[in-house]
Design a protein around this motif. Structure first.
Motif, PDB file in Angstrom:
ATOM      1  N   ARG A  13     -15.685 -15.103 -29.494  1.00  0.00           N
ATOM      2  CA  ARG A  13     -15.152 -14.914 -30.853  1.00  0.00           C
ATOM      3  C   ARG A  13     -14.084 -13.815 -30.870  1.00  0.00           C
ATOM      4  O   ARG A  13     -13.075 -13.932 -31.548  1.00  0.00           O
ATOM      5  N   TRP A  14     -14.320 -12.746 -30.138  1.00  0.00           N
ATOM      6  CA  TRP A  14     -13.351 -11.650 -30.078  1.00  0.00           C
ATOM      7  C   TRP A  14     -12.036 -12.143 -29.470  1.00  0.00           C
ATOM      8  O   TRP A  14     -10.956 -11.840 -29.974  1.00  0.00           O
TER       9      TRP A  14
ATOM     10  N   GLY B 154     -20.160 -13.620 -28.569  1.00  0.00           N
ATOM     11  CA  GLY B 154     -19.410 -12.515 -29.181  1.00  0.00           C
ATOM     12  C   GLY B 154     -18.077 -12.293 -28.499  1.00  0.00           C
ATOM     13  O   GLY B 154     -17.053 -12.089 -29.156  1.00  0.00           O
ATOM     14  N   LEU B 155     -18.057 -12.328 -27.185  1.00  0.00           N
ATOM     15  CA  LEU B 155     -16.814 -12.162 -26.440  1.00  0.00           C
ATOM     16  C   LEU B 155     -15.856 -13.308 -26.756  1.00  0.00           C
ATOM     17  O   LEU B 155     -14.658 -13.090 -26.955  1.00  0.00           O
TER      18      LEU B 155
ATOM     19  N   ARG C 186     -10.148 -14.158 -32.024  1.00  0.00           N
ATOM     20  CA  ARG C 186      -9.492 -13.306 -33.023  1.00  0.00           C
ATOM     21  C   ARG C 186      -8.231 -12.648 -32.445  1.00  0.00           C
ATOM     22  O   ARG C 186      -7.198 -12.581 -33.109  1.00  0.00           O
ATOM     23  N   GLU C 187      -8.317 -12.189 -31.216  1.00  0.00           N
ATOM     24  CA  GLU C 187      -7.160 -11.549 -30.578  1.00  0.00           C
ATOM     25  C   GLU C 187      -6.028 -12.564 -30.403  1.00  0.00           C
ATOM     26  O   GLU C 187      -4.859 -12.233 -30.633  1.00  0.00           O
TER      27      GLU C 187
END
Length: 154
Positions: free
Chosen positions: A145-146, A142-143, A149-150
Protein backbone atom coordinates in the motif's frame (compact mmCIF):
# COMPACT_ATOMS: atom_id res chain seq x y z
CA UNK A 1 -11.67 -53.98 10.26
CA UNK A 2 -10.17 -55.37 7.06
CA UNK A 3 -8.32 -52.41 5.54
CA UNK A 4 -7.68 -54.36 2.34
CA UNK A 5 -11.39 -53.85 1.50
CA UNK A 6 -10.80 -50.09 1.50
CA UNK A 7 -7.74 -50.40 -0.71
CA UNK A 8 -5.38 -49.78 2.24
CA UNK A 9 -2.62 -52.22 3.02
CA UNK A 10 -2.58 -51.41 6.76
CA UNK A 11 -3.41 -48.96 9.52
CA UNK A 12 -0.07 -47.15 9.10
CA UNK A 13 -0.97 -46.26 5.50
CA UNK A 14 -4.35 -44.95 6.63
CA UNK A 15 -2.65 -42.75 9.23
CA UNK A 16 -0.05 -41.46 6.76
CA UNK A 17 -2.65 -40.56 4.13
CA UNK A 18 -5.00 -38.98 6.67
CA UNK A 19 -2.27 -36.79 8.15
CA UNK A 20 -1.14 -35.62 4.72
CA UNK A 21 -4.68 -34.75 3.63
CA UNK A 22 -5.41 -32.88 6.86
CA UNK A 23 -2.13 -30.95 6.76
CA UNK A 24 -2.73 -30.01 3.12
CA UNK A 25 -6.23 -28.74 3.94
CA UNK A 26 -4.99 -26.77 6.96
CA UNK A 27 -2.14 -25.15 5.05
CA UNK A 28 -4.50 -24.22 2.23
CA UNK A 29 -6.78 -22.77 4.89
CA UNK A 30 -3.96 -20.62 6.23
CA UNK A 31 -3.53 -19.00 2.84
CA UNK A 32 -7.25 -18.89 2.12
CA UNK A 33 -8.04 -17.25 5.46
CA UNK A 34 -6.02 -14.20 4.46
CA UNK A 35 -7.84 -14.00 1.12
CA UNK A 36 -11.16 -14.33 2.95
CA UNK A 37 -10.12 -11.64 5.44
CA UNK A 38 -9.50 -9.11 2.67
CA UNK A 39 -12.80 -9.96 0.97
CA UNK A 40 -11.65 -11.91 -2.08
CA UNK A 41 -14.06 -14.29 -3.83
CA UNK A 42 -11.66 -17.24 -3.56
CA UNK A 43 -11.16 -17.56 0.17
CA UNK A 44 -10.82 -20.11 2.92
CA UNK A 45 -12.83 -23.00 1.50
CA UNK A 46 -11.59 -22.58 -2.07
CA UNK A 47 -7.94 -22.65 -1.03
CA UNK A 48 -8.52 -25.60 1.28
CA UNK A 49 -10.18 -27.55 -1.53
CA UNK A 50 -7.40 -26.75 -4.01
CA UNK A 51 -4.70 -27.90 -1.60
CA UNK A 52 -6.65 -30.98 -0.56
CA UNK A 53 -7.37 -31.93 -4.18
CA UNK A 54 -3.76 -31.45 -5.26
CA UNK A 55 -2.65 -33.57 -2.32
CA UNK A 56 -5.04 -36.35 -3.29
CA UNK A 57 -3.95 -36.26 -6.93
CA UNK A 58 -0.41 -36.94 -5.72
CA UNK A 59 -1.34 -39.47 -3.04
CA UNK A 60 -3.32 -41.77 -5.33
CA UNK A 61 -0.40 -42.53 -7.65
CA UNK A 62 2.01 -42.83 -4.72
CA UNK A 63 -0.27 -45.23 -2.86
CA UNK A 64 -0.86 -47.34 -5.97
CA UNK A 65 2.87 -47.62 -6.68
CA UNK A 66 3.14 -45.52 -9.82
CA UNK A 67 6.65 -44.74 -11.05
CA UNK A 68 8.41 -41.39 -10.51
CA UNK A 69 8.20 -40.52 -14.22
CA UNK A 70 4.44 -40.95 -14.22
CA UNK A 71 4.15 -38.93 -11.00
CA UNK A 72 5.90 -35.98 -12.63
CA UNK A 73 3.24 -36.01 -15.37
CA UNK A 74 0.53 -35.99 -12.71
CA UNK A 75 2.16 -32.97 -11.06
CA UNK A 76 2.41 -31.18 -14.42
CA UNK A 77 -1.30 -31.78 -14.99
CA UNK A 78 -2.16 -30.41 -11.55
CA UNK A 79 -0.12 -27.24 -12.13
CA UNK A 80 -1.81 -26.65 -15.48
CA UNK A 81 -5.31 -27.39 -14.24
CA UNK A 82 -4.99 -25.14 -11.21
CA UNK A 83 -3.72 -22.39 -13.50
CA UNK A 84 -7.11 -22.48 -15.24
CA UNK A 85 -8.93 -22.15 -11.91
CA UNK A 86 -6.75 -19.18 -10.99
CA UNK A 87 -7.38 -17.55 -14.36
CA UNK A 88 -11.06 -17.47 -13.49
CA UNK A 89 -10.33 -15.10 -10.61
CA UNK A 90 -8.67 -12.48 -12.83
CA UNK A 91 -10.86 -9.61 -13.99
CA UNK A 92 -9.95 -6.83 -16.38
CA UNK A 93 -11.72 -3.60 -15.58
CA UNK A 94 -12.84 -0.95 -18.07
CA UNK A 95 -9.73 1.08 -17.23
CA UNK A 96 -6.98 -0.35 -19.43
CA UNK A 97 -4.49 -0.29 -16.55
CA UNK A 98 -6.68 -2.00 -13.97
CA UNK A 99 -6.55 -5.76 -13.57
CA UNK A 100 -7.81 -7.43 -10.42
CA UNK A 101 -7.36 -10.91 -9.04
CA UNK A 102 -3.75 -11.63 -9.94
CA UNK A 103 -2.71 -12.15 -6.33
CA UNK A 104 -5.67 -14.44 -5.67
CA UNK A 105 -4.87 -16.40 -8.83
CA UNK A 106 -1.27 -16.73 -7.66
CA UNK A 107 -2.37 -17.93 -4.22
CA UNK A 108 -4.61 -20.58 -5.76
CA UNK A 109 -1.72 -21.82 -7.87
CA UNK A 110 0.65 -21.73 -4.89
CA UNK A 111 -1.90 -23.55 -2.71
CA UNK A 112 -1.93 -26.34 -5.26
CA UNK A 113 1.85 -26.56 -4.98
CA UNK A 114 1.52 -26.78 -1.19
CA UNK A 115 -0.89 -29.69 -1.61
CA UNK A 116 1.49 -31.40 -4.01
CA UNK A 117 4.41 -31.05 -1.57
CA UNK A 118 2.41 -32.42 1.34
CA UNK A 119 0.96 -35.24 -0.74
CA UNK A 120 4.46 -36.23 -1.82
CA UNK A 121 5.47 -36.47 1.83
CA UNK A 122 7.47 -33.25 1.90
CA UNK A 123 5.41 -31.58 4.63
CA UNK A 124 8.24 -29.27 5.64
CA UNK A 125 8.24 -27.77 2.11
CA UNK A 126 4.49 -27.22 2.25
CA UNK A 127 4.65 -25.68 5.70
CA UNK A 128 7.50 -23.31 4.83
CA UNK A 129 5.76 -22.30 1.62
CA UNK A 130 2.36 -21.71 3.25
CA UNK A 131 3.87 -19.68 6.09
CA UNK A 132 5.93 -17.66 3.59
CA UNK A 133 2.82 -16.99 1.51
CA UNK A 134 0.93 -15.85 4.60
CA UNK A 135 3.77 -13.48 5.52
CA UNK A 136 3.82 -12.09 1.98
CA UNK A 137 0.04 -11.64 1.90
CA UNK A 138 -0.61 -10.46 5.43
CA UNK A 139 2.54 -8.77 6.63
CA UNK A 140 3.71 -7.17 3.39
CA UNK A 141 0.30 -5.66 2.55
CA UNK A 142 1.33 -2.46 4.34
CA UNK A 143 4.48 -2.16 2.25
CA UNK A 144 2.46 -2.76 -0.91
CA UNK A 145 0.00 0.00 0.00
CA UNK A 146 2.84 2.40 0.82
CA UNK A 147 4.47 1.71 -2.55
CA UNK A 148 1.14 2.36 -4.31
CA UNK A 149 0.76 5.70 -2.51
CA UNK A 150 4.32 6.71 -3.40
CA UNK A 151 3.73 5.82 -7.03
CA UNK A 152 0.48 7.81 -7.11
CA UNK A 153 2.23 10.88 -5.67
CA UNK A 154 4.77 10.99 -8.49
Amino acid sequence: MDFALLGLPNLAALGRVTVRLLVAALLGGLIGAEREWVGKAAGLRTHMMVSLGACLFVLVPIETGIGAGDLTRVIQGIATGIGFIGAGTILKRADANQIQGLTTAATIWLTGAVGIAVGAGQMWLGIICAVSAWVILYILTGLDRWLDRERDHR
